[in-house]
Design an enzyme around this catalytic site. Structure first.
Site, PDB file in Angstrom:
ATOM      1  N   HIS A 212     -11.637  -6.584  -3.681  1.00 50.21           N
ATOM      2  CA  HIS A 212     -11.206  -6.492  -2.288  1.00 50.21           C
ATOM      3  C   HIS A 212     -12.132  -7.298  -1.373  1.00 50.21           C
ATOM      4  CE1 HIS A 212      -8.060  -4.425   0.000  1.00 50.21           C
ATOM      5  NE2 HIS A 212      -8.902  -4.345   1.008  1.00 50.21           N
TER       6      HIS A 212
ATOM      7  N   ASP B 246      -7.357  -1.670  -5.169  1.00 52.18           N
ATOM      8  CA  ASP B 246      -8.816  -1.759  -5.121  1.00 52.18           C
ATOM      9  C   ASP B 246      -9.428  -1.140  -3.877  1.00 52.18           C
ATOM     10  OD1 ASP B 246      -7.820  -3.691  -3.453  1.00 52.18           O
ATOM     11  OD2 ASP B 246      -8.691  -5.389  -4.534  1.00 52.18           O
TER      12      ASP B 246
ATOM     13  N   TYR C 226       0.879  -1.154   0.000  1.00 49.75           N
ATOM     14  CA  TYR C 226       0.000   0.000   0.000  1.00 49.75           C
ATOM     15  C   TYR C 226       0.923   1.211   0.000  1.00 49.75           C
ATOM     16  CZ  TYR C 226      -4.418  -2.369   1.228  1.00 49.75           C
ATOM     17  OH  TYR C 226      -5.550  -3.140   1.219  1.00 49.75           O
TER      18      TYR C 226
END
Length: 527
Positions: A395, A276, A247
């Site tokens: 996700h 996502d 991330y």
């Protein structure tokens, strides 16, 4: 000799100006750390004056405490004998609260298998885990956005795809091995980057890695894992394959430092850039799980964690929770656990800026996770060979509700731009409950299939052994399906083995976006 602190003394320090918490039987002054906490000060202040071990331990790798606080912040031991007597909850007394609603999911869990040996499928494993893991773990694992439409559809869509078995084919041999991103694996399913495994069992992600070693499966380590990447891969077998989920942080230096750290781990073969969930979805089950709260309420769970076991309390979807695993500040409107993992996550990623930045900081192949349209899949293919693969995913239904299941996106790709399947390795993620689901995805062109919640539940059911049982079940179901289809090898699976017409009726059938017309890609396949 260090002073021993009482319950009343700790309770006096619950403000921004003086904030104490109890961790692992010791009292810490965390006042100076409040403005530096990545998720904001509110998360810590909500736990001020309490034993925060239950909240802290499952989600922070060992060493975090020492790295974050100066030595003088450790004030001294906590005297547990000074705790007030805690009133037993209805569950502890085996008495339901008055006017309690009957929860069908809980009734089903009560009738579910009581041991791993009794588990015959993924649903059994989930039900067994539901009996064992804490309310908070269940709330985090189970939750999805809004009305759970995408999550439910993820599971249901595979049942609309029919198999086309063949006869008079020698089905003696069956080989589930394949290659993923050029790496040899024994099964085409892998562990997707699922966070916070130690909420369910102390084996955590390291236990999952050992299970992957047993079955020759790939594992993508979560950016928010509850153990360090070094701990997770410590007992990996020669040739075992890992990816690292990224991330990207608003403070890019943090991500750059992590990429440099991952570069030193040869077991990690690629970077999985997750796209996502640039912002957290609204996960209502997550927000409704209730913490026991307080020093007294946390002692039993803390003791269980220190002994290496999971809490035995049963989940109940009617209750509300507050999780320290949230790395973002809990907002005044009452956000739950799901918002936590996004503290500092950059919302400004673009094709133009992010991939060149990544090229500067890693030479590992890039896999993009979270594509939900064929347009984005096509654009990703233009960035090969830096981008080696894409994971079609919504996700787990945890970001945008009513987003399409990954099989829809795979079918879109087959219809509009099938050449992508030859330029990139395309993986699907979400909703896999059976080995037949894996086979269907592979037949439609997926190179591999990701498992998210299922390994978390396997871990919650029995740690490493639970994940191994999950793999055993899925592999056996896959082999049965392949034999009945007349396929000896994974590479032999193709669209001729399935009938996806019922699902094809529901896939996108709109007009070209102007940007796609400029790229000249909006040409329907003649397949």
């Amino acid at each position: 000799m260090a002073k021993t602190y009482t319950y009343d003394e700790v309770q006096q320090h619950r403000t921004q100006e003086s904030c104490w918490v109890v961790l692992y039987g010791n009292v810490y002054d965390v006042t100076s750390f409040l403005p530096e906490h990545p998720g904001g000060s509110k998360i810590i202040l909500q736990l001020a004056g309490t034993d925060a071990t239950e909240e802290y331990d499952p989600i922070h790798p060992p060493g975090t405490l020492e790295e974050s606080l100066p030595a003088e912040a450790k004030l001294g031991p906590f005297d547990e004998s000074t705790l007030p007597k805690a009133e037993k909850s209805p569950e502890e007394t085996d008495q339901p609260p008055r006017n309690a609603k009957v929860d069908p999911a809980q009734e089903q869990a009560d009738e579910s298998p009581d041991s791993l040996e009794e588990c015959l499928n993924v649903d059994d494993i989930e039900a067994l885990a539901t009996k064992k893991i804490s309310r908070k773990a269940w709330g985090y694992y189970f939750s999805a956005s809004d009305d759970l439409i995408s999550k439910t559809f993820n599971n249901r869509v595979y049942s609309s795809i029919l198999m086309r078995p063949r006869i008079f084919v020698d089905c003696t041999r069956c080989d589930t091995s394949t290659t993923l991103l050029g790496n040899q694996v024994n099964v085409p399913f892998f562990i997707s980057p699922a966070a916070m495994a130690r909420l369910g069992h102390s084996d955590g992600e390291a236990g999952m890695a050992r299970a992957c070693g047993t079955y020759g499966a790939m594992q993508i380590i979560s950016n928010n894992a509850s153990q360090t990447p070094e701990q997770i891969i410590a007992e990996s077998k020669p040739g075992q394959v890992f990816g690292w989920q990224l991330y990207v942080q608003t403070e890019r230096k943090k991500s750059e430092d992590m990429l440099a750290r991952i570069k030193k781990l040869p077991q990690v073969k690629f970077i999985c850039l997750t796209l996502d969930a640039p912002v957290p979805g609204k996960r209502e089950h997550d927000e409704r799980t209730k913490s026991g709260g307080g020093v007294a309420g946390n002692l039993a769970v803390r003791s269980a964690v220190q002994q290496g076991s999971a809490s035995e309390t049963k989940p109940h979807p009617e209750e509300k929770t507050l999780r320290l695993e949230e790395k973002v500040e809990k907002d005044d409107s009452g956000g739950g656990v799901g918002k936590a993992l996004f503290a500092g996550t950059a919302p400004d990623l673009t094709w133009k800026t992010t991939l060149p930045w990544l090229r500067q900081h890693t030479d590992l192949p890039i896999v993009l996770k979270g594509l939900q349209t064929h347009e984005d899949a096509y654009i990703a293919s233009l960035h090969a060979p830096q981008v080696k693969g894409i994971i079609l995913s919504n996700h787990g239904g945890r970001a945008m509700d009513t987003a399409p299941p990954s099989i829809h996106t795979l079918l879109e790709i087959r219809q509009y731009c099938p050449e992508i399947l030859n330029k990139l390795e395309v993986f699907v993620d979400g909703g896999i409950r059976r080995g037949t689901d894996v086979v269907k995805a592979l037949a439609l062109g997926a190179k591999g299939v990701g498992l998210g919640r299922a390994p978390l539940y396997g871990n919650g059911a029995a740690g490493q052994a639970g994940v191994e049982r999950l793999f055993e079940i899925l592999k056996a179901e896959m082999e049965t399906a392949m034999r009945l289809l007349g396929c000896e090898k994974v590479s032999e699976l193709g669209p001729q083995h399935v009938n996806a017409r019922a699902v094809e009726r529901d896939i996108f059938d709109g007009v070209a976006a102007p940007s796609m017309e400029k790229l000249g890609m909006w040409v329907r396949s003649k397949l």
